[in-house]
Structure formats: C-alpha cells, structure tokens
Design an enzyme around this catalytic site. Structure first.
Site, PDB file in Angstrom:
ATOM      1  CE1 TYR B  37      -3.581  -2.445   0.297  1.00  0.00           C
ATOM      2  CE2 TYR B  37      -3.317  -2.511   2.672  1.00  0.00           C
ATOM      3  CZ  TYR B  37      -3.938  -2.957   1.532  1.00  0.00           C
ATOM      4  OH  TYR B  37      -4.916  -3.904   1.625  1.00  0.00           O
ATOM      5  CG  HIS B 193     -10.374   3.663   3.948  1.00  0.00           C
ATOM      6  ND1 HIS B 193     -10.530   4.965   3.557  1.00  0.00           N
ATOM      7  CD2 HIS B 193     -10.296   2.946   2.797  1.00  0.00           C
ATOM      8  CE1 HIS B 193     -10.547   5.037   2.236  1.00  0.00           C
ATOM      9  NE2 HIS B 193     -10.405   3.833   1.748  1.00  0.00           N
ATOM     10  NE  ARG B 223      -5.439   4.589  -3.942  1.00  0.00           N
ATOM     11  CZ  ARG B 223      -5.846   3.404  -3.489  1.00  0.00           C
ATOM     12  NH1 ARG B 223      -7.111   3.070  -3.513  1.00  0.00           N
ATOM     13  NH2 ARG B 223      -4.978   2.541  -2.990  1.00  0.00           N
ATOM     14  CG  ASN B 225      -7.280  -1.221  -4.417  1.00  0.00           C
ATOM     15  OD1 ASN B 225      -6.195  -1.506  -3.906  1.00  0.00           O
ATOM     16  ND2 ASN B 225      -8.442  -1.674  -3.964  1.00  0.00           N
ATOM     17  CD  GLU B 265     -11.757  -1.837  -6.784  1.00  0.00           C
ATOM     18  OE1 GLU B 265     -12.609  -2.665  -6.410  1.00  0.00           O
ATOM     19  OE2 GLU B 265     -11.262  -0.985  -6.016  1.00  0.00           O
ATOM     20  CE1 TYR B 316      -9.950  -5.372   3.869  1.00  0.00           C
ATOM     21  CE2 TYR B 316      -8.662  -4.894   1.896  1.00  0.00           C
ATOM     22  CZ  TYR B 316      -9.737  -4.626   2.718  1.00  0.00           C
ATOM     23  OH  TYR B 316     -10.594  -3.619   2.386  1.00  0.00           O
ATOM     24  CE  LYS B 317      -4.569  -6.329  -2.148  1.00  0.00           C
ATOM     25  NZ  LYS B 317      -5.304  -5.244  -2.796  1.00  0.00           N
TER      26      LYS B 317
HETATM   27  C1  HEM Z   1     -12.835   9.103  -1.114  1.00  0.00           C
HETATM   28  C2  HEM Z   1     -12.878   8.076  -1.826  1.00  0.00           C
HETATM   29  C3  HEM Z   1     -12.655   6.657  -1.358  1.00  0.00           C
HETATM   30  C4  HEM Z   1     -13.616   5.743  -1.118  1.00  0.00           C
HETATM   31  C5  HEM Z   1     -15.130   5.941  -1.244  1.00  0.00           C
HETATM   32  C6  HEM Z   1     -12.939   4.530  -0.705  1.00  0.00           C
HETATM   33  C7  HEM Z   1     -13.594   3.365  -0.347  1.00  0.00           C
HETATM   34  C8  HEM Z   1     -12.990   2.201   0.040  1.00  0.00           C
HETATM   35  C9  HEM Z   1     -13.674   1.011   0.474  1.00  0.00           C
HETATM   36  C10 HEM Z   1     -15.185   0.890   0.596  1.00  0.00           C
HETATM   37  C11 HEM Z   1     -12.745   0.076   0.739  1.00  0.00           C
HETATM   38  C12 HEM Z   1     -13.015  -1.336   1.235  1.00  0.00           C
HETATM   39  C13 HEM Z   1     -12.930  -1.364   2.736  1.00  0.00           C
HETATM   40  C14 HEM Z   1     -13.513  -2.658   3.302  1.00  0.00           C
HETATM   41  O1  HEM Z   1     -12.804  -3.669   3.322  1.00  0.00           O
HETATM   42  O2  HEM Z   1     -14.671  -2.635   3.745  1.00  0.00           O
HETATM   43  C15 HEM Z   1     -11.450   0.654   0.485  1.00  0.00           C
HETATM   44  C16 HEM Z   1     -10.248   0.002   0.606  1.00  0.00           C
HETATM   45  C17 HEM Z   1      -9.023   0.631   0.440  1.00  0.00           C
HETATM   46  N1  HEM Z   1      -8.800   1.962   0.199  1.00  0.00           N
HETATM   47 FE1  HEM Z   1     -10.198   3.355  -0.214  1.00  0.00          FE
HETATM   48  N2  HEM Z   1     -11.599   4.726  -0.717  1.00  0.00           N
HETATM   49  C18 HEM Z   1     -11.377   6.019  -1.107  1.00  0.00           C
HETATM   50  C19 HEM Z   1     -10.164   6.630  -1.268  1.00  0.00           C
HETATM   51  C20 HEM Z   1      -8.963   6.031  -1.014  1.00  0.00           C
HETATM   52  C21 HEM Z   1      -7.694   6.684  -1.203  1.00  0.00           C
HETATM   53  C22 HEM Z   1      -7.488   8.111  -1.692  1.00  0.00           C
HETATM   54  C23 HEM Z   1      -6.746   5.794  -0.873  1.00  0.00           C
HETATM   55  C24 HEM Z   1      -5.269   6.104  -0.962  1.00  0.00           C
HETATM   56  C25 HEM Z   1      -4.345   5.613  -0.353  1.00  0.00           C
HETATM   57  C26 HEM Z   1      -7.419   4.560  -0.481  1.00  0.00           C
HETATM   58  C27 HEM Z   1      -6.810   3.376  -0.087  1.00  0.00           C
HETATM   59  C28 HEM Z   1      -7.453   2.178   0.133  1.00  0.00           C
HETATM   60  C29 HEM Z   1      -6.764   0.916   0.330  1.00  0.00           C
HETATM   61  C30 HEM Z   1      -5.248   0.719   0.323  1.00  0.00           C
HETATM   62  C31 HEM Z   1      -7.750  -0.051   0.513  1.00  0.00           C
HETATM   63  C32 HEM Z   1      -7.531  -1.556   0.662  1.00  0.00           C
HETATM   64  C33 HEM Z   1      -7.733  -2.131  -0.696  1.00  0.00           C
HETATM   65  C34 HEM Z   1      -7.305  -3.563  -0.912  1.00  0.00           C
HETATM   66  O3  HEM Z   1      -6.306  -4.032  -0.358  1.00  0.00           O
HETATM   67  O4  HEM Z   1      -7.951  -4.224  -1.757  1.00  0.00           O
HETATM   68  N3  HEM Z   1      -8.756   4.741  -0.566  1.00  0.00           N
HETATM   69  N4  HEM Z   1     -11.632   1.947   0.061  1.00  0.00           N
END
Ligand code: HEM
Ligand SMILES: Cc1cc2nc3c(=O)[nH]c(=O)nc-3n(C[C@H](O)[C@H](O)[C@H](O)COP(=O)(O)OP(=O)(O)OC[C@H]3O[C@@H](n4cnc5c(N)ncnc54)[C@H](O)[C@@H]3O)c2cc1C
Ligand code: FES
Lengths: 320, 346
Positions: B37, B193, B223, B225, B265, B316-317
C-alpha cells in the site's frame, strides 16, 4: 501554478456597496460561463501590480443565473499593503484579472436541521451565498447581520428582498447589539451555526455557543485572515539550496514566490493546510498565525504554515 | 472511434472475455515486482490514446453487458443504490459530469444537447433518448444518480465534505470487491477504511484524507487498486457472499487460467461544483490468467508480486485459498528474466 486552474475574467461592474466596501462583478473573459460553486467558497484574485502579483482570497457572493458572472465584495483595509487598496483604487470596469477556481473551506453542514447564519460587516459575503443556497434547498435558516450603520445598504436591501424577515439586522449606530446568548436559546436540536466577521465577533459567538452547551461540531466559522506583519528574517530551503529574506510586510509564501519558488498553497489565509512545511531548524521563535495546526503540532515546533506564520528571530530552515 | 460491444455474462455461464485489444489496454497495476500500500494518487490527466486513461470516463467493449448485469443486481437488491436526502445537489453534479464527459469523448455513442435547463440525452448503445429538466428529478425515470449510473460503467460513491472529513452519503455499488454500501453509508473516510490492514500504521489514510479535502474543481486525481476474483463476476458483494464465496475453493491447477482473474480498479476522484461533494468512481477491469500471460512481462511480474505479497494483504483480499495454486501455475510463465520498470508491456 500551485493555486490550480486559473480563469481570466473581465471586470463587468463596480458598485460602492457600503462606505468602505466595493462590489465587483467578474465575467469570464472568453464570454463563456464560470464554474458553479457551493456556498461558502472563495476564489483567489491575482492582481498584477507592476513587478509583483498580489494574491488575495475573496468569498463568492453569487453567480449570475446564466453563469456569466460572479460577484465579490472587498473591504478597504486600513494600512493595506496592497490587495484591497489595489482593488479599490486601481481596478476599473473593463480591466482584466485572473482568479483561481472556487475553493470551499466554509461548507454548509447540509444534514443540519436548521442553520443560523451570523455575519458582521464584510463577513456577509459568504453568508449571503449560504442564505441563497439554503433558500434554494428549502432548508430552515435565520440570518443575523451586524453592521455599523445603514451605509451597508446594498447588502441589506438585496437580502431583505430575498429573505424577508428571516433576516435580522443589528445596527450599531442604533445601539442594536448582536448578542449570541439571545439567539441561541430555543433553537431546535441539530441546528448548525456559521459565523463570519471580525475576529472579536467570531470568538464571542463561538464561545457563546460552547457556553450554551452546543457541540463544537455544530459551530462553524471563517476568518478573513490576512498575513500579519512582523520583523524581517532569513529563510533557507535545505533541499532547494535557496536562501532568501522575508521582509516585515511579507509572508514566507510571498517571499518564496518573489524568489521564483512555487510552493503549494490554496487559501493563503491559514485555513486549508496546503502550505504546511516541516521545520528543520529555527533560530528564534515560531509565530503560528494559522487555524490549521493542532496545539500539539504547534508545540512540537516541527511544522509551520508558509502563508500566515513567521519567525521572530534570525533564520528559519525548512525541509523544502 | 467505434466500439464493438460484446454480448456476455458476468454470472451463471460466465461468458465474459477480453478481446486482444482489451488485453493490450488492460490497466496492469504493478510498476515493479512487488506490491505494498502507498498513497498512490496522481493527477487524472489524459493518458495515451486507446488506454483506459485516454478519457476521464472510459467506455469499452463490455459496456452494454455490464449495464445489463447492473440492472439484474439492482432488480434483486435495490439497496445497492442509495442516497441520503442532502445529496440531491451532488447527484445532479454527477449527471452533468458523466453526461458531458461521455458525450464529448464518445460522440458516436452519446449526444447531449443543453438549452438552459432543458437537456436532451441520447445514448445509442442502450437505445435511450431522454429530454429532461436539469435540477428537476420528476422529469427523469429514476433519481438523477441512479439514472446516469445505470448508463455508465463503474461503481460510484458520492462523498459529502463536512467537519474536515468525507462521508459516504450516496452511491451506486453493484460490482464491489466484498464491501457493502448498505453497511458503509453515512460512515466517514476513516470509518469505512477501518477493515484495511497495515495501512493505518503507515498513516496512509490520514494523508490521503488531507489530500482529498483540498481536492479542487477541474483537477481530478486517480489511483489504481487491485484484488482477485474467481470467475468473471462483477457482483462480489458481502450481500451475495453465498453465491460466490465458495468459488474460491474450486480453483485447481487445471482451471487457474480460466477461473482466476486479476481485478483492477481505476479509481478517480473529482470535486463537484455545486455541492462541494467528491465523486469517487471505481471502474473495474477483469482479466483471467490465460489472457494475462499473453503479455510475458505481466506474467513474470504478477507471479513475483503474488509470491511476495504480505500475508495480511492476501488474507484481506481473500486470496488465501487459491494463492499457492495460482503462483504454481504462473511459475511456468516466469523464466526469471528481469522485468523493465513501469506498467507497459515490453
Ligand atoms: C474518497 C474516496 C474513497 C472511497 C469511497 C474509498 C472506499 C474504500 C472502500 C469501501 C474500501 C473497502 C474497505 C472494506 O474492506 O470494507 C477501500 C479500501 C481501500 N482503500 Fe479506499 N476509498 C477512497 C479513497 C482512497 C484513497 C485516496 C486511498 C489512498 C491511499 C485509499 C486506499 C485504500 C486501500 C489501500 C484499501 C484496501 C484495498 C485492498 O487491499 O484491496 N482509498 N476503500
Ligand atoms: C478564505 C478567505 C476569504 C476572504 N473573503 C474576503 C471577502 O469576501 N471580502 C474581503 O474584503 N476580504 C476577504 N478576505 C480577506 C482578503 O483576502 C484580504 O486579506 C484583505 O482584503 C486584506 O488584504 P490587503 O492586501 O489589503 O491587506 P494586507 O496588506 O494583507 O493587510 C492586512 C492587515 O495587516 C495590517 N498591516 C498591513 N501592513 C502593516 C504594517 N506595515 N504594519 C502594521 N500593520 C500592517 C493592516 O492593519 C491590515 O488590516 C478573505 C480572506 C480569506 C482567507
Ligand atoms: S495556503 Fe491555505 S493554509 Fe496556507
């Protein structure tokens, strides 16, 4: 440029709105429409004054129905180092200026049950926009507006016409005092308060709110802060290897821009946090004037805001 | 530009696949042989022609079938699309953003005519011709956000900004990687988050939030993901876990190539003008292992990324059940040769 996208505008109309306040109407230079904005937004106006560019934030009053223009209101500040004086003395209809995209650091809390808008003097500019937006959304709101005397006519007449008796006026010349302890009682739970005006008024209203037991999340303020002046000092950028002098009437941000450096900035008023930098060494005392850093961050001496804070001492070394 | 829309399914018989062109433009998310990350946010600037970054909103060969799949999901579970009452202005902002972008960049597919508040929207692939009054929800067959996101690829969340935080107060979420709008609605950035491992200690979310609070109109950011999905299924939601969770146990050395998908994504964020809200678009791309290994660099690199991935992230994934089987399969496509930096195929 660090402030983001810029828009070229032409001054379409200037109006003496109050004794020391002029209202300006800006139209897009290309004749197109200007971006929509949410109430509480401001733009930074860039003024070319010979060699230097003055950059001041001004709240947006409204956007013409057809999108062709914005209005701002500018108070002539006593002892102005430039910006408000420039707007009052040097800008005429037909002149060209540049503005940044709208930025909102004073948003409405839309889920709020009711909204109390409190303005003092020039602080009416964002409040005017908020009242319009609340009316459009059909929300519950009240406006409390304190002025010195009836010379603030232009804003009063327009707001009276739009908001009728939702506007309550307080005229100092008639000894009508805006007292927060008379406004707060009886407001429904879930009401949000927004205040903009002179520093003393903002402090009094926020304190009154807390004393009345309001959660601080329900109290919102915007300060039209200008970079305070002080003593000159030396500024060194460790990474860039640049040294420059910050004059007494200059902010660090202005001094760096004058030296051809372009650090990130947005509001230039200590509110947005964009210009925060890490302090490496300070030969002197850090004078924090922002509303962004927490008390702990200030105490640590590790961060400073370029736009409004300064050093009282000899030299400041930054991680830039 | 002409797009040939494929007829395919994302459930039951899973006929989804990528054309060779779609494989070539796949947004492969790894620029080196390892992954962790980071605050990987960049300006959402126009990218190379034909890439998914060429335009702010990317419409591709899967458009029509994805929209059909979204309609099926919504019919079964209307709660995938929700909006709190104060988000109505942001909904209209989104209508404007998507219609203007789609019509501008895909004029053969979409046409928008604006005469003051009187708008006409033509969507040829979905055979829609709608005249409506901008700002008057009663002139559309669905609420504004639902109307336009039934016609745009990708999931969308609308975030209200207040109290120096972002609040997930509206969204259209039908193709999510195991999270739920119905659960997250009304939560703030740090709350939704919270389930993400390790990132909290790296202060990633505080930094990302501070950045987003200052996001400016006209300066969108993006970004990438990624995760993995068994079968080309869009709806991998917690609500329907019973329909897809068990698929993770069906991966065998024989079917890895077909069943195991890398899911990327492309997340873009815009400041919306009237509402000061932020829209977060989650545009998903699926590619199976057979397709992925047609690009030798991606095959080598993904093998290494997956092999070295921290167990917390794999857990987690949701990769744990089939990770080793997939690594073993990919190993045959990794000769150990060095890979060049950057995302592009060699
Ligand atoms: C404002 C907009 C954003 C929304 C609506 C959003 C939404 C989400 C959601 C719903 C999850 C899944 C959490 C779960 O397990 O329930 C997630 C995961 C995550 N988000 Fe965001 N996020 C946003 C912005 C960001 C930004 C700007 C970052 C930048 C670092 C970020 C980093 C991450 C990471 C690293 C994960 C874990 C993903 C994975 O390992 O698959 N998010 N986010
Ligand atoms: C978000 C935001 C929104 C704003 N909206 C508005 C608005 O709608 N309308 C509006 O009028 N303003 C607004 N402001 C304030 C505006 O940006 C300017 O700060 C203001 O116009 C003063 O600019 P200036 O250049 O004339 O004053 P400056 O030169 O910056 O001077 C500011 C103050 O410093 C003092 N000072 C200056 N030089 C000296 C000196 N040598 N010695 C001692 N004291 C000195 C003066 O007392 C003066 O009051 C806003 C500010 C912010 C941050
Ligand atoms: S520029 Fe906004 S705090 Fe300094």
């Amino acid at each position: 440029m660090s402030g983001g996208v810029e828009i070229a505008v032409v001054v379409a109309e200037i109006e003496q709105a109050a004794r020391n306040v002029k209202r300006f109407r800006f139209a897009a230079k290309d004749g197109g429409s200007l971006p929509h904005f949410a109430a509480g937004s401001h733009v930074v106006v860039l003024m070319r004054d010979g060699e230097r560019t003055i950059r001041n934030a001004y709240s947006l009053i409204d956007r013409a129905e057809d999108g062709s223009s914005y209005r701002i209101g500018v108070l002539r500040t006593p002892n102005s180092r430039g910006g408000s004086k420039f707007m009052h003395e040097r800008v005429s209809v037909g002149d060209e200026l540049r503005i940044t995209m709208p930025v909102n650091l004073f948003p409405l809390f839309h889920p709020g049950r009711k909204h109390l808008l409190i303005a003092g003097g020039i602080g009416v500019t964002p409040i005017y926009a908020m009242a319009d937006e609340l009316q459009r959304r059909g929300a519950l709101y009240e406006i409390h507006y304190a002025v010195r005397d009836e010379a603030h006519g232009a804003f009063i007449d327009e707001m009276r016409a739009r908001h009728g008796d939702r506007l309550k006026l307080y005229r100092r010349d008639l000894e009508e005092i805006l007292a927060v302890d008379q406004i707060l009682p009886g407001q429904p739970l879930g009401t949000h308060l927004y205040v903009c005006g002179p520093e003393g008024m903002i402090e009094a209203v926020l304190e009154g709110g807390l004393e009345a037991g309001w959660p601080k999340e329900h109290l919102h303020a915007e300060r039209f802060q200008t970079p305070p002046t002080g003593e000159p000092f030396a500024l060194r950028l460790a990474k860039a290897g640049l040294t420059c002098e910050v004059r007494g009437d200059q902010s660090m941000l202005e001094a760096l821009e004058e030296a051809g450096f372009d650090p990130p900035s947005l509001c230039r008023g200590g509110a947005c946090g964009q210009c925060a930098v890490d302090v490496l060494e300070a030969d002197g005392e850090l004078i924090h004037n922002d509303h962004y850093l927490s008390a702990a961050e200030r105490a640590s001496g590790e961060k400073i805001m370029l736009c409004v804070s300064r050093l009282k001492g000899r030299e400041l070394v930054l991680d830039l | 530009m002409t797009v040939h829309f494929k007829q395919e399914t994302f459930r039951d018989d899973y006929t989804y696949s990528n054309s060779p062109e779609a494989i070539r433009r796949f947004p492969f998310p790894f620029d080196k042989d390892e992954y962790m990350y980071s605050v990987n946010i960049e300006q959402h600037m126009p990218g190379p022609a034909k890439s998914p970054f060429e335009f702010p909103i990317d419409i591709d060969e899967h458009y029509v079938s994805e929209m059909r799949d979204r309609a099926i999901t919504l019919a079964q579970d209307p709660k995938r699309c929700q909006s709190l009452p104060h988000m109505i202005t942001a909904e209209w902002d989104l209508v404007e953003l998507l219609m203007e972008s789609m019509a501008k960049h895909y004029p053969e597919l979409f046409t928008l005519t604006q005469d003051g508040d009187r708008w006409r929207w033509i969507n040829r692939p979905l055979d829609i011709d709608q005249t409506f009054t901008f700002g008057d929800a009663s002139t559309l067959p669905y609420p504004p956000m639902e109307y336009i996101t039934r016609q745009c690829q990708g999931d969308f969340a609308l975030l209200d900004q207040r109290l120096d935080n972002l609040w997930m107060d509206a969204g259209m979420i039908t193709s999510q990687a195991d999270w739920s709008l119905d659960f997250d609605i009304g939560m703030n950035f740090l709350e939704w988050h919270a389930p993400v491992p390790l990132a909290k200690d790296m202060a990633i979310f505080e930094r990302a939030l501070k950045f987003l609070l200052n996001l400016q109109q006209g300066r969108p950011v993006r970004r990438l993901n990624w995760t993995m999905t068994i079968n080309p299924r869009l709806d991998t939601s917690p609500e329907n876990y019973d329909k897809w969770g068990a698929d993770r146990a069906t991966v065998t050395p024989e079917n890895v190539g077909r069943k195991v998908h890398l899911r990327v994504e492309l997340q873009a964020m815009w400041r919306l003008p009237r509402s000061n809200a932020i829209v977060f678009s989650i545009r998903g791309y699926l590619i199976n292992m057979d397709e992925l290994v047609t690009v030798p660099k991606w095959a080598r690199r993904f093998h290494r990324v997956l092999r070295e991935l921290r167990p917390e992230l794999a857990e987690y994934k949701g990769l744990t059940r089939y990770r080793q089987t997939t690594i073993d399969w990919l190993a045959k496509h990794d000769d150990g040769a060095p890979t060049s930096p950057g995302f592009q195929p060699d």
